[in-house]
Design a protein around this motif. Sequence first.
Motif, mmCIF file in Angstrom:
data_model
loop_
_atom_site.group_PDB
_atom_site.id
_atom_site.type_symbol
_atom_site.label_atom_id
_atom_site.label_comp_id
_atom_site.label_asym_id
_atom_site.label_seq_id
_atom_site.Cartn_x
_atom_site.Cartn_y
_atom_site.Cartn_z
ATOM 1 N N LYS A 7 0.809 -1.214 0.000
ATOM 2 C CA LYS A 7 0.000 0.000 0.000
ATOM 3 C C LYS A 7 0.842 1.265 0.000
ATOM 4 N N ASN A 8 2.136 1.181 0.318
ATOM 5 C CA ASN A 8 2.985 2.367 0.344
ATOM 6 C C ASN A 8 3.664 2.646 -0.984
ATOM 7 N N ILE A 9 3.442 1.780 -1.973
ATOM 8 C CA ILE A 9 4.040 2.015 -3.286
ATOM 9 C C ILE A 9 3.331 3.191 -3.942
ATOM 10 N N GLN A 10 4.058 4.136 -4.461
ATOM 11 C CA GLN A 10 3.455 5.298 -5.109
ATOM 12 C C GLN A 10 2.725 4.863 -6.363
ATOM 13 N N ASN A 11 1.555 5.496 -6.606
ATOM 14 C CA ASN A 11 0.740 5.103 -7.753
ATOM 15 C C ASN A 11 1.048 5.941 -8.977
ATOM 16 N N THR A 12 2.263 6.450 -9.064
ATOM 17 C CA THR A 12 2.630 7.211 -10.254
ATOM 18 C C THR A 12 3.024 6.302 -11.399
ATOM 19 N N THR A 58 4.632 1.978 -17.392
ATOM 20 C CA THR A 58 4.012 3.119 -18.057
ATOM 21 C C THR A 58 3.836 4.220 -17.031
ATOM 22 N N GLN A 59 4.548 5.295 -17.219
ATOM 23 C CA GLN A 59 4.518 6.368 -16.231
ATOM 24 C C GLN A 59 3.360 7.312 -16.513
ATOM 25 N N SER A 60 2.721 7.771 -15.460
ATOM 26 C CA SER A 60 1.640 8.742 -15.595
ATOM 27 C C SER A 60 1.949 9.963 -14.748
ATOM 28 N N PHE A 61 1.290 11.058 -15.082
ATOM 29 C CA PHE A 61 1.586 12.333 -14.448
ATOM 30 C C PHE A 61 0.293 13.010 -14.015
ATOM 31 N N THR A 62 0.351 13.696 -12.897
ATOM 32 C CA THR A 62 -0.813 14.455 -12.450
ATOM 33 C C THR A 62 -0.990 15.686 -13.336
ATOM 34 N N SER A 63 -2.218 16.182 -13.406
ATOM 35 C CA SER A 63 -2.492 17.406 -14.162
ATOM 36 C C SER A 63 -3.317 18.348 -13.302
ATOM 37 N N GLU A 64 -3.343 19.599 -13.691
ATOM 38 C CA GLU A 64 -4.088 20.605 -12.950
ATOM 39 C C GLU A 64 -5.593 20.440 -13.098
ATOM 40 N N THR A 110 -2.236 12.027 -16.975
ATOM 41 C CA THR A 110 -1.874 11.873 -18.382
ATOM 42 C C THR A 110 -0.685 10.930 -18.501
ATOM 43 N N ASP A 111 -0.477 10.410 -19.711
ATOM 44 C CA ASP A 111 0.713 9.600 -19.947
ATOM 45 C C ASP A 111 1.857 10.498 -20.405
ATOM 46 N N GLU A 112 2.973 9.874 -20.784
ATOM 47 C CA GLU A 112 4.153 10.659 -21.150
ATOM 48 C C GLU A 112 3.960 11.460 -22.433
ATOM 49 N N GLN A 167 -5.491 9.715 -19.289
ATOM 50 C CA GLN A 167 -5.856 8.327 -19.073
ATOM 51 C C GLN A 167 -7.367 8.160 -19.165
ATOM 52 N N LYS A 168 -7.806 6.922 -19.264
ATOM 53 C CA LYS A 168 -9.196 6.646 -19.623
ATOM 54 C C LYS A 168 -10.201 6.953 -18.518
ATOM 55 N N ASP A 169 -9.725 7.293 -17.312
ATOM 56 C CA ASP A 169 -10.692 7.675 -16.286
ATOM 57 C C ASP A 169 -11.409 8.967 -16.668
ATOM 58 N N LEU A 170 -10.754 9.816 -17.462
ATOM 59 C CA LEU A 170 -11.428 11.017 -17.961
ATOM 60 C C LEU A 170 -12.533 10.636 -18.938
ATOM 61 N N ASN A 171 -12.248 9.695 -19.835
ATOM 62 C CA ASN A 171 -13.272 9.233 -20.775
ATOM 63 C C ASN A 171 -14.476 8.666 -20.033
ATOM 64 N N HIS A 172 -14.199 7.875 -18.991
ATOM 65 C CA HIS A 172 -15.286 7.310 -18.185
ATOM 66 C C HIS A 172 -16.106 8.423 -17.539
ATOM 67 N N ALA A 173 -15.426 9.384 -16.945
ATOM 68 C CA ALA A 173 -16.120 10.453 -16.225
ATOM 69 C C ALA A 173 -16.954 11.322 -17.153
ATOM 70 N N ALA A 174 -16.492 11.501 -18.401
ATOM 71 C CA ALA A 174 -17.188 12.365 -19.360
ATOM 72 C C ALA A 174 -18.131 11.600 -20.277
ATOM 73 N N ASN A 175 -18.204 10.272 -20.110
ATOM 74 C CA ASN A 175 -19.016 9.427 -20.997
ATOM 75 C C ASN A 175 -18.581 9.552 -22.457
ATOM 76 N N LEU A 176 -17.278 9.632 -22.667
ATOM 77 C CA LEU A 176 -16.720 9.635 -24.019
ATOM 78 C C LEU A 176 -16.338 8.212 -24.404
ATOM 79 N N PRO A 177 -16.310 7.889 -25.698
ATOM 80 C CA PRO A 177 -15.801 6.580 -26.109
ATOM 81 C C PRO A 177 -14.385 6.370 -25.582
ATOM 82 N N LEU A 178 -14.091 5.172 -25.120
ATOM 83 C CA LEU A 178 -12.766 4.893 -24.571
ATOM 84 C C LEU A 178 -11.683 4.990 -25.637
ATOM 85 N N SER A 179 -12.077 4.913 -26.898
ATOM 86 C CA SER A 179 -11.099 5.012 -27.985
ATOM 87 C C SER A 179 -10.588 6.441 -28.171
#
Length: 384
Positions: free
Chosen positions: A25-30, A49-55, A60-62, A67-79
């Motif tokens: 549980k102490n491993i960073q989720n970056t 695969t490294q990911s980065f926080t955004s404002e 986001t990826d490199e 990442q696809k959690d935004l697509n899920h939250a906005a009901n956009l196609p995952l593609s």
Amino acid sequence: MDINTSFSSSNTLLTQALNVNNEKKNIQNTQEIHTPEVQNPDLKVEFETQSFTSEFGFRTDEKGIFQKDLNHAANLPLSYEINIKSVQSIAKELMKQDENLSFSKIDLPQLLNTYYSALKAVEPEFAKNDNVYLNRGEVAGLYQGFSTKSGDFSSEITRLYKGENELNSALTHNQNLIPLNLENKIINFHFDSAINNTSQNDLIKPYLNKESEVSKSGLLMNFIHKDIKSANEEINFFIEPVNLNLNSHQNFYKMLQGEGSFENYVQEQNKERMSFDLYLYVNGVSKQNTQSDKLNLLYQQYLNYQKDLNIEEFTRSSSIYSLYTQALNAEFKQIKQEASTQSDQEQLNQINQTRQNSLENFYTQRQKQANLNKIVRSYMSVMS
């Protein structure tokens, strides 16, 4: 409006809750570890695969793709692949409308869903879940925009523009209507700017392939950016509040539907004083070929000119006025004919229902996610 960051963090919360006693549980989720299938089951190769926080509250990826959690939250196609640079450009335009707004306060899922719901309801290509690249000919043949009952984006859709020719014709007519204090407010998808002069459009570049075809996610982001940007840049020589601008749209459509006489409207506009539209006609000014700044200057001249004019005598005896009204009536007849072919009621009913369903699905999903977050937080507080 404040972004609901609970949607971007819900998966993290759930993972932490389920693994609260886990040694990892102490491993960073970056970083996320993906183990692909290999022919030799005894051989495992791990890729990071490294990911980065955004404002904006989503990672986001490199390459700057959310990442696809935004697509899920906005009901956009995952593609769909959404590039952070295009979102930043959109955010900057939004902040021009509200000085208190910041990147972190923008409700990005809601913004994306609002525009996507309209786009997929009007144009069947966007009802598909793929993110194919489209060439210029394919894009030019899509529905290019729509008009609504009140003139507001969220109002009932009442008119569609199929292909570039229909849209351009409506935009041309609009240039002639505005000096008469009428307007057809068009929600323009701005597809032309996504396929023409792309070297000048930095926002669209991440969404182009080697053949200069544009992805559907690129068309969506370009639509959002250009719609907000055009509203910020809209300069009208009639300095009027928004509700009055909407009145000019609503009055125009009432006459299109036969609820008022266009000929009588023109007479009323020139009853007590010469209208600005008539002033341009008398002075031989082309409304199609005159820039906005020039029209602004002409409008100031017009305000001084009409003070000493006997408009009643002019409209009664001038052959110029007769020619002017004949030209206007002929154009309005053409506009009315074009509008009748762009307003199939059965199709419009289906489009409006589809958009409404999409918006309702978004808010239903958002409420479910909010309820889940409450449960997860309660569970974590008990286990901690």
